[in-house]
Each structure stands twice: as structure tokens, then as C-alpha cells.
Design a protein around this motif. Structure first.
Motif, PDB file in Angstrom:
ATOM      1  N   LYS A 287       9.866 -11.591 -29.379  1.00 50.53           N
ATOM      2  CA  LYS A 287       9.638 -12.521 -30.502  1.00 50.53           C
ATOM      3  C   LYS A 287       9.996 -11.862 -31.836  1.00 50.53           C
ATOM      4  O   LYS A 287      10.507 -12.514 -32.743  1.00 50.53           O
ATOM      5  CB  LYS A 287       8.173 -12.976 -30.518  1.00 50.53           C
TER       6      LYS A 287
ATOM      7  N   GLY B 123       6.854 -20.248 -33.801  1.00 54.89           N
ATOM      8  CA  GLY B 123       6.948 -18.786 -33.877  1.00 54.89           C
ATOM      9  C   GLY B 123       5.898 -18.144 -34.779  1.00 54.89           C
ATOM     10  O   GLY B 123       5.906 -16.939 -34.998  1.00 54.89           O
TER      11      GLY B 123
ATOM     12  N   LYS C 166       1.795 -15.137 -32.714  1.00 55.03           N
ATOM     13  CA  LYS C 166       2.452 -14.070 -31.933  1.00 55.03           C
ATOM     14  C   LYS C 166       1.838 -13.961 -30.536  1.00 55.03           C
ATOM     15  O   LYS C 166       2.535 -13.801 -29.555  1.00 55.03           O
ATOM     16  CB  LYS C 166       2.303 -12.722 -32.642  1.00 55.03           C
TER      17      LYS C 166
END
Length: 436
Positions: free
Chosen positions: A206, A366, A369
């Protein structure tokens, strides 16, 4: 080439060459003779422990057996006795390989393998990693694992890493600053493959996505990534393949046994039928047909020092209908048996269902996390999460709407935004936990 890895095993008294030769012989057994090989190994290991292991004989209640399905199914609780009492005659704590399970199932315990059994475990691991061109003597590993934080434990693991051609990234703190340091290491190192806990590698994936970096652009030597110990969700696999730039291989293992299943080059989770016998059983400990879910129960076919016979590992899974004796396929790993949510309606639901439903909403933009879910009461749950900005009221309503739809309505949630999430001592992230 100086084979440091093999030499290290040999110096520790593990007969690597002999184990590898035996493993190669097993691989050559034709499919039609394989059921026979498995039956013989099962009978042999049970007969051995009934004769030489008073602890196991006592659990079985007699010194002979007629029917495999009459043998007791062992749980970790059965084995939480002093190790000395569990060892077979002729073995002592000085002559065996000793380790302890991570305790991610809530029941850690110390276990032993005789040196031959440990060597054949390594032969099995080396063989499977070899499917992807990884050679433990030559390939350089980027390792995302926990590490003991006490001075001696830390130094010992670091030395093991050097001898095993790997560089370890401790994963207890994966803030952006640390992830930036990890990225720098990839810029200056010729890593061949990545291996480690799923959640940590996904977090790194990520981080790369946010910066629009494909890892192979800065570390072109990378060939493959093996993830382990935690569930790999399909969308995370897609993310990792895109931003690491390499194939992602899913492994499922247990330190007390071996690699249990390893994704083969056709994309199936191939069960290790060389050193283990894997059964799927119902709640009455009877085998279920392939395609049906049940408890995963495993027999270690080579460990003479310590009995792992019909050992319930604490996971639920499904064997594929196309499984054969030589090549069983794990169709699905559903999660741990102790991670089940019990709801006010009486419904039982794998905790990972909550996690999965929440994940589909919470990670869209996004911002979040990582997160974990805890069941604190029959109708109450807590969600701890790490994010750049706090969840909005709309997002919270979306989560609760989806959970009402997929699971049931009228459940209560508390949301706690955190700097970092608490991992186990080994660095695993327990995605769902029931405190009931």
C-alpha cells in the motif's frame, strides 16, 4: 558455490543429504502406489509411538490399534505438558530439535522433532521454494518477520539470518518512516525473493501504491514473494502483484509440522503429501467428503521424537474434489476455529467474514492502512484502525449497513483510531479476535 545453508544444517546435526535422498525417493512413487505408501507410513508412525512413547500410549488407552478413525484427535491442550514427558524413549531434550509455536491460536506450546524429521522438513521446504527458482544456498531473501527484542534472542536471529542468506525487516513498527527505510534497502540490495507475514507485506504494498512505485523498477533482481501466517485476500494479492511486480505465492504452514500447503505453479494450494497426512474432519472427528468444510487434522509421518498424530491444528478448511492421494489440493482455508463470532441470533460466523466485509468498504480510498476487529460482547465489537485521517460518519454508516446485510442487524461498534496496531510477540496481526 559454497553451500552455507546446507552446511549450517549439517553442523547442527541434521542429516540433510540423507533426508533429501529420501524425499526424492518419495517424489518418484507413482500415483497408483501412493495410497499404499501413505497407509504404510501412517501405520508405521502410530506403531512406533504406541511402542516407544508412554505419553501417546496413555492418550490412546492401549498399545495396539485396528482402526485409524478410532485414534484420538490431539489438540494443543493435550500437548501442554512438560516436553520431557512427551518425548519418545531414546530421545532427550539435548538430542532433538526444540522450538515453540507462536501462540497465535491462543495456545502456545513447546514441541520437538527428531533430527531426521527436521531434516526432511527442510527437504520439503527447499523442494517447494525450488518451484519458483529459489535456492536457499544462493538466493537472497528480504524477510518481513518478527524478531525477539531481548539482546541474546535478537543477536541469535540476526546470526541465523546471515547464515541463511536473508535480511530481516522487523515488523513491529511499520510507520511511513520505517517503510521508507525498507524501500531504501531494496534500492541498494540484490534481493531475489520476499518472504514474510501477509499483513506486513500488504502494508508495504500500500505504501508503494501511494507513491506509485513498482518495486521491481528499483530492485530488478526480485523474482517472487511468498506470504505466510495470515489470510491473503484476493484484492490484496492483486495489489501486491501490481506494486511488487512479481508473482505472489501463498503458503500455509505450522512450525510444529512443516509447510502444509504451498501454492503450485498452476495456482493451486498443493498439500504436502510427502511428509504429512492431512484429513478434514467433522465435529465428531469423522472424515468428511472432499468439497466439504471441516477441521484440519494433520499427522506428521516422520517425527519419531514427538507424536503429532491426528493433530488438530485449529483451522477450518476444504479439500478440493480433484484431490488425489499423491496431490491433495486445499480448496479453501476458512480461518481459525477459535476466531468465530457468536451473534445475538445464535448464528455463528467466521470472524474473518466481519473483517472481509469491513475491509471492502474501509480500504476503498487507501486512507485506512490496517485494522483489526474484536468481539467484546455478544452484540458488541471494537474496530482498531490506523489511518491518515479519521473515519467519517458516512464510512461508519456504510460499514454498519454492510455488516447488517451480510451478517445481521443491531450490532454495536466502537471505532478506535491508533498510531500502530498491537501485534503478537512474533509480529503477527490477529485480524479478528473474540473475547467472549
Amino acid at each position: 558455490m559454497f553451500n552455507l545453508f546446507n552446511l549450517t544444517l549439517k553442523l547442527n546435526g541434521f542429516p540433510v543429504e540423507k533426508a533429501k535422498a529420501e524425499f526424492d525417493t518419495i517424489l518418484k512413487i507413482p500415483e497408483e502406489q501412493y495410497p499404499n505408501f501413505i497407509e504404510n507410513k501412517k501405520n508405521e508412525i502410530v506403531a512406533y509411538h504406541l511402542k516407544y512413547n508412554p505419553y501417546y500410549r496413555n492418550l490412546v488407552g492401549k498399545s495396539t490399534f485396528e482402526n485409524w478413525n478410532d485414534l484420538p484427535v490431539l489438540t494443543k491442550k493435550d500437548l501442554q505438558q512438560p516436553l520431557q514427558e512427551r518425548l519418545s524413549k531414546g530421545y532427550t531434550e539435548k538430542t532433538v530439535f526444540i522450538n515453540k509455536t507462536s501462540g497465535s491460536s491462543g495456545d502456545p506450546f513447546v514441541f520437538a522433532k527428531d533430527k531426521e524429521a527436521h531434516a526432511i522438513t527442510w527437504a520439503s521446504i527447499i523442494y517447494r521454494f525450488g518451484w519458483y527458482g529459489v535456492d536457499f544456498n544462493k538466493s537472497y531473501q528480504a524477510r518481513f518477520y518478527g524478531i525477539p527484542l531481548d539482546f541474546i534472542g535478537y543477536r541469535k536471529e540476526r546470526l541465523k539470518d546471515i547464515l541463511s542468506k536473508r535480511f530481516r525487516f522487523p515488523i513491529f513498527d511499520l510507520s511511513d518512516k520505517i517503510l521508507e527505510e525498507i524501500l531504501s534497502k531494496f534500492k541498494t540490495s540484490k534481493f531475489d525473493y520476499i518472504n514474510g507475514y501477509t499483513s506486513s507485506i500488504v502494508l508495504f504494498g500500500k505504501y508503494l501504491k501511494e507513491r506509485n512505485i513498482v518495486l521491481t523498477d528499483i530492485c530488478p533482481t526480485l523474482k517472487v514473494c511468498m506470504v505466510t501466517s495470515e489470510m491473503l485476500f484476493d484484492e490484496d494479492k492483486v495489489l501486491l502483484e501490481k506494486y511488487l511486480g512479481i508473482p505472489i505465492v501463498n503458503e500455509y504452514g505450522a512450525s510444529e509440522l512443516d509447510l502444509i500447503a504451498f501454492q503450485n505453479t498452476d495456482g493451486y494450494w498443493q498439500i504436502n503429501a510427502e511428509t504429512l497426512f492431512v484429513e478434514i474432519l467433522n465435529d465428531n472427528n469423522q472424515p468428511v467428503p472432499n468439497g466439504t468444510e471441516g477441521k484440519i487434522v494433520i499427522t506428521s509421518l516422520f517425527n519419531k521424537a514427538h507424536p503429532f498424530i491426528r493433530y488438530e491444528i485449529g483451522d477450518i478448511g476444504v479439500l478440493d474434489e480433484k484431490s488425489t492421494s499423491k496431490k491433495p489440493i486445499l480448496k479453501k482455508l476458512i480461518g481459525r476455529t477459535n476466531d468465530v463470532a457468536i451473534l445475538p441470533s445464535g448464528k455463528k460466523s467466521p470472524g474473518l467474514t466481519f473483517y472481509y466485509v469491513t475491509k471492502s468498504i474501509i480500504e476503498d480510498d487507501g486512507n485506512v492502512k490496517e485494522f483489526i476487529i474484536r468481539q467484546t460482547k455478544i452484540d458488541s465489537f471494537e474496530i482498531d484502525y490506523v489511518s491518515s485521517v479519521a473515519l467519517t460518519l458516512e464510512q461508519i454508516q456504510e460499514i454498519e449497513k454492510a455488516i447488517a446485510k451480510y451478517l445481521e442487524p443491531n450490532l454495536h461498534f466502537t471505532y478506535n483510531r491508533k498510531e500502530i496496531l498491537k501485534r503478537t510477540k512474533r509480529g503477527k496481526l490477529k485480524q479478528f479476535e473474540s473475547l467472549l
